[in-house]
Write a protein that holds these residues in place. Structure first.
Motif, PDB file in Angstrom:
ATOM      1  N   ALA A 208      -3.184 -13.680   8.158  1.00 30.62           N
ATOM      2  CA  ALA A 208      -4.595 -15.345   8.024  1.00 30.62           C
ATOM      3  C   ALA A 208      -3.823 -15.724   8.401  1.00 30.62           C
ATOM      4  N   ASP A 209      -2.724 -16.851   8.324  1.00 33.55           N
ATOM      5  CA  ASP A 209      -2.461 -17.946   8.735  1.00 33.55           C
ATOM      6  C   ASP A 209      -1.352 -17.591  10.136  1.00 33.55           C
ATOM      7  N   LYS A 210      -0.279 -16.687  10.089  1.00 36.44           N
ATOM      8  CA  LYS A 210       0.530 -16.922  11.300  1.00 36.44           C
ATOM      9  C   LYS A 210       0.961 -15.794  11.576  1.00 36.44           C
ATOM     10  N   ALA A 211       1.574 -15.262  12.754  1.00 38.00           N
ATOM     11  CA  ALA A 211       1.766 -14.360  13.231  1.00 38.00           C
ATOM     12  C   ALA A 211       2.720 -14.121  13.563  1.00 38.00           C
ATOM     13  N   PHE A 212       3.149 -13.043  14.287  1.00 42.32           N
ATOM     14  CA  PHE A 212       4.621 -12.468  14.686  1.00 42.32           C
ATOM     15  C   PHE A 212       4.878 -11.526  15.617  1.00 42.32           C
ATOM     16  N   MET A 213       5.467 -11.499  16.456  1.00 43.51           N
ATOM     17  CA  MET A 213       5.437 -10.798  17.360  1.00 43.51           C
ATOM     18  C   MET A 213       7.297 -10.101  17.987  1.00 43.51           C
TER      19      MET A 213
ATOM     20  N   ASP B 134      15.584 -14.450  12.254  1.00 43.41           N
ATOM     21  CA  ASP B 134      17.121 -13.427  12.061  1.00 43.41           C
ATOM     22  C   ASP B 134      16.737 -11.614  11.179  1.00 43.41           C
ATOM     23  N   GLY B 135      17.387 -10.651  11.440  1.00 42.41           N
ATOM     24  CA  GLY B 135      17.101  -9.706  11.038  1.00 42.41           C
ATOM     25  C   GLY B 135      15.414  -8.923  11.421  1.00 42.41           C
ATOM     26  N   GLU B 136      15.390  -8.609  10.542  1.00 47.31           N
ATOM     27  CA  GLU B 136      13.968  -7.425  10.350  1.00 47.31           C
ATOM     28  C   GLU B 136      13.035  -8.379   9.841  1.00 47.31           C
ATOM     29  N   VAL B 137      11.727  -8.566  10.253  1.00 45.86           N
ATOM     30  CA  VAL B 137      10.629  -8.471   9.303  1.00 45.86           C
ATOM     31  C   VAL B 137       9.486  -7.715   8.871  1.00 45.86           C
ATOM     32  N   ILE B 138       9.770  -7.503   7.543  1.00 46.25           N
ATOM     33  CA  ILE B 138       8.607  -6.938   6.735  1.00 46.25           C
ATOM     34  C   ILE B 138       7.474  -7.570   6.480  1.00 46.25           C
ATOM     35  N   VAL B 139       6.264  -6.617   7.076  1.00 43.64           N
ATOM     36  CA  VAL B 139       5.196  -7.289   6.506  1.00 43.64           C
ATOM     37  C   VAL B 139       4.399  -6.303   5.514  1.00 43.64           C
ATOM     38  N   GLU B 140       3.655  -6.146   4.905  1.00 44.63           N
ATOM     39  CA  GLU B 140       2.911  -5.644   3.961  1.00 44.63           C
ATOM     40  C   GLU B 140       1.595  -5.072   4.881  1.00 44.63           C
ATOM     41  N   ARG B 141       1.456  -3.946   5.614  1.00 43.75           N
ATOM     42  CA  ARG B 141       0.432  -4.375   5.909  1.00 43.75           C
ATOM     43  C   ARG B 141      -1.185  -4.278   5.617  1.00 43.75           C
ATOM     44  N   ALA B 142      -2.039  -4.365   4.512  1.00 45.82           N
ATOM     45  CA  ALA B 142      -2.085  -5.248   3.538  1.00 45.82           C
ATOM     46  C   ALA B 142      -2.343  -6.408   4.157  1.00 45.82           C
ATOM     47  N   LYS B 143      -1.690  -6.835   4.543  1.00 44.75           N
ATOM     48  CA  LYS B 143      -2.263  -8.476   4.931  1.00 44.75           C
ATOM     49  C   LYS B 143      -2.395  -8.768   6.307  1.00 44.75           C
ATOM     50  N   VAL B 144      -2.546  -7.621   7.193  1.00 41.47           N
ATOM     51  CA  VAL B 144      -2.289  -7.221   8.222  1.00 41.47           C
ATOM     52  C   VAL B 144      -3.640  -7.643   8.493  1.00 41.47           C
ATOM     53  N   GLU B 145      -4.382  -9.050   9.654  1.00 42.30           N
ATOM     54  CA  GLU B 145      -5.905  -8.958   9.663  1.00 42.30           C
ATOM     55  C   GLU B 145      -6.254  -8.122  11.450  1.00 42.30           C
ATOM     56  N   PHE B 146      -5.309  -8.114  12.382  1.00 42.11           N
ATOM     57  CA  PHE B 146      -4.939  -6.738  13.413  1.00 42.11           C
ATOM     58  C   PHE B 146      -3.688  -7.264  13.754  1.00 42.11           C
TER      59      PHE B 146
ATOM     60  N   LEU C 126       8.758 -15.941  15.026  1.00 43.33           N
ATOM     61  CA  LEU C 126       7.278 -17.020  14.056  1.00 43.33           C
ATOM     62  C   LEU C 126       6.241 -17.684  15.412  1.00 43.33           C
ATOM     63  N   LEU C 127       4.615 -16.871  15.163  1.00 40.01           N
ATOM     64  CA  LEU C 127       3.982 -17.304  15.496  1.00 40.01           C
ATOM     65  C   LEU C 127       3.074 -18.203  15.303  1.00 40.01           C
ATOM     66  N   GLU C 128       3.427 -19.512  15.283  1.00 39.72           N
ATOM     67  CA  GLU C 128       2.408 -20.643  14.157  1.00 39.72           C
ATOM     68  C   GLU C 128       1.317 -21.461  15.362  1.00 39.72           C
TER      69      GLU C 128
END
Length: 73
Positions: free
Chosen positions: A18-23, A52-64, A41-43
Motif C-alpha cells: 500500500a505505501d511502498k514496494a520492494f524490488m 541487508d539480508g532477506e525481506v519477508i513479505v506477508e502475501r496478504a499485504k501485497v497489492e500486486f 526498498l522503493l518509496e
C-alpha cells in the motif's frame, strides 16, 4: 497454487504494498510469506534503498507483483 508464483520464483520482481514496494529476487514462497533477496526498498520521492539480508513479505499485504522482463536467473 497460482502459476505466477511458480514462474516468478528466482526472477526479479517488484512487490507492491500500500505505501511502498520492494524490488528484488523472489527467492521463495513459504506459506503466507514471500522471501526476497538482493532487495531494494522503493518509496515515492526517494532513491531506492538497498536492504541487508532477506525481506519477508506477508502475501496478504501485497497489492500486486510485477515480474520484470529479463530479470533473474
Amino acid at each position: 497454487m497460482f502459476a505466477w508464483r511458480r514462474t516468478a520464483v528466482r526472477k526479479k520482481v517488484v512487490v507492491n504494498l500500500a505505501d511502498k514496494a520492494f524490488m528484488g529476487i523472489l527467492w521463495a514462497k513459504r506459506g503466507p510469506l514471500l522471501v526476497l533477496r538482493n532487495a531494494e526498498l522503493l518509496e515515492a520521492g526517494r532513491a531506492p534503498q538497498p536492504v541487508d539480508g532477506e525481506v519477508i513479505v506477508e502475501r496478504a499485504k501485497v497489492e500486486f507483483t510485477q515480474v520484470l522482463a529479463g530479470g533473474g536467473d
